[in-house]
Write an enzyme that holds these catalytic residues in place. Structure first.
Site, PDB file in Angstrom:
ATOM      1  NE  ARG A  44      -0.985   4.915   8.496  1.00 53.33           N
ATOM      2  CZ  ARG A  44      -2.194   4.787   9.097  1.00 53.33           C
ATOM      3  NH1 ARG A  44      -2.386   4.899  10.175  1.00 53.33           N
ATOM      4  NH2 ARG A  44      -2.950   4.082   8.182  1.00 53.33           N
TER       5      ARG A  44
ATOM      6  CG  HIS B 216      -1.520  -1.069   5.876  1.00 58.12           C
ATOM      7  ND1 HIS B 216      -1.956   0.073   6.727  1.00 58.12           N
ATOM      8  CD2 HIS B 216      -1.789  -0.744   4.546  1.00 58.12           C
ATOM      9  CE1 HIS B 216      -2.461   0.919   5.918  1.00 58.12           C
ATOM     10  NE2 HIS B 216      -2.242   0.700   4.757  1.00 58.12           N
TER      11      HIS B 216
ATOM     12  CB  CYS C 158      -5.507  -0.373   4.604  1.00 61.94           C
ATOM     13  SG  CYS C 158      -5.334  -0.046   3.038  1.00 61.94           S
TER      14      CYS C 158
ATOM     15  CB  CYS D 143      -0.944   0.071   1.121  1.00 62.33           C
ATOM     16  SG  CYS D 143      -2.273   1.334   1.146  1.00 62.33           S
TER      17      CYS D 143
ATOM     18  CG  ASP E 191      -0.853   4.147   5.353  1.00 64.12           C
ATOM     19  OD1 ASP E 191      -0.058   4.726   5.923  1.00 64.12           O
ATOM     20  OD2 ASP E 191      -1.961   3.941   5.540  1.00 64.12           O
TER      21      ASP E 191
HETATM   22 CO    CO Z   1      -3.515   1.323   3.128  1.00 64.31          CO
END
Ligand code: CO
Length: 208
Positions: free
Chosen positions: A45, A97, A100, A41, A43
């Site tokens: 993080r 994750h 998400c 992803c 993302d």
């Molecule tokens: Co995500």
């Protein structure tokens, strides 16, 4: 964050690398032979290399919203084709994750504009597993489960491709489904039984 700080950080990183090995970037420039393709992803993080503890050159990385491999997405499929046919990776990882945002958005009845077709592929995962998901009463548990099921379905989308099917037969390339637990920082191997899944889906998707 001050964008100029990035360049300062970069120079510091260059100096650090060169202090350990003065040929570091020369070697890096000579080519890559990663053994792993990681699809994760976007993302901020879920920092792919950092959480896996790998160095530049070790993992070929593709990231998008909710670690998707939509059937007609030229981007992810170009990455898979290049990784399998040219880099000859040995492992393909789809890593989701918990928490998400993409998965969360797909669980909400809302118009997200240009994101709608992307999220629709996640909604399709929900529909495929609707009976199981509706048995789960807690919203958090349902959300987590959809994250896991989405990883499984994207692994299946990887396996549907001719390049991957050939590579499985020829070089025993393995597919892995993982979830990054953002609460603990740990990587979880979903231990998806691909042989079982393969048997079931290959009747439909076999193309080699
Ligand atoms: Co995500």
């Amino acid at each position: 964050m001050d964008i100029q700080q990035i360049f300062k950080n970069n120079l510091k990183w260059v100096a650090e690398k060169l202090s350990i090995d003065e040929t570091y970037f020369k070697k890096l420039s000579e080519g890559q032979s990663p053994k792993i393709l990681y699809i994760g992803c976007s993302d901020s993080r879920v920092s792919a290399e950092e959480l896996m503890g790998v160095a530049p050159g070790e993992v070929f990385v593709h990231r998008n919203i909710a670690n998707m491999v939509p059937n007609n997405d030229l981007n992810s499929h170009s990455v898979i084709s290049y990784a399998v046919n040219h880099l000859e990776v040995e492992h393909i990882v789809v890593c989701g994750h918990y928490n998400c945002g993409g998965i969360k958005a797909a669980m909400i009845q809302q118009d997200f504009g240009i994101l709608n077709p992307w999220l629709r592929s996640i909604r399709d995962v929900y529909r495929l597993h609707q009976d199981d998901l509706q048995m789960i009463t807690g919203e958090e548990e349902k959300y987590n489960r959809l994250v896991e099921l989405n990883v499984q379905e994207q692994c299946i989308n990887v396996i549907k491709t001719a390049d991957v099917q050939k590579a499985i037969l020829k070089r025993n390339v393995t597919i892995h489904g993982w979830v990054f637990d953002i609460h603990s920082g740990q990587l979880i191997d979903l231990k998806i039984d691909f042989h079982k899944i393969l048997e079931k889906i290959m009747e439909i998707y076999r193309i080699h």
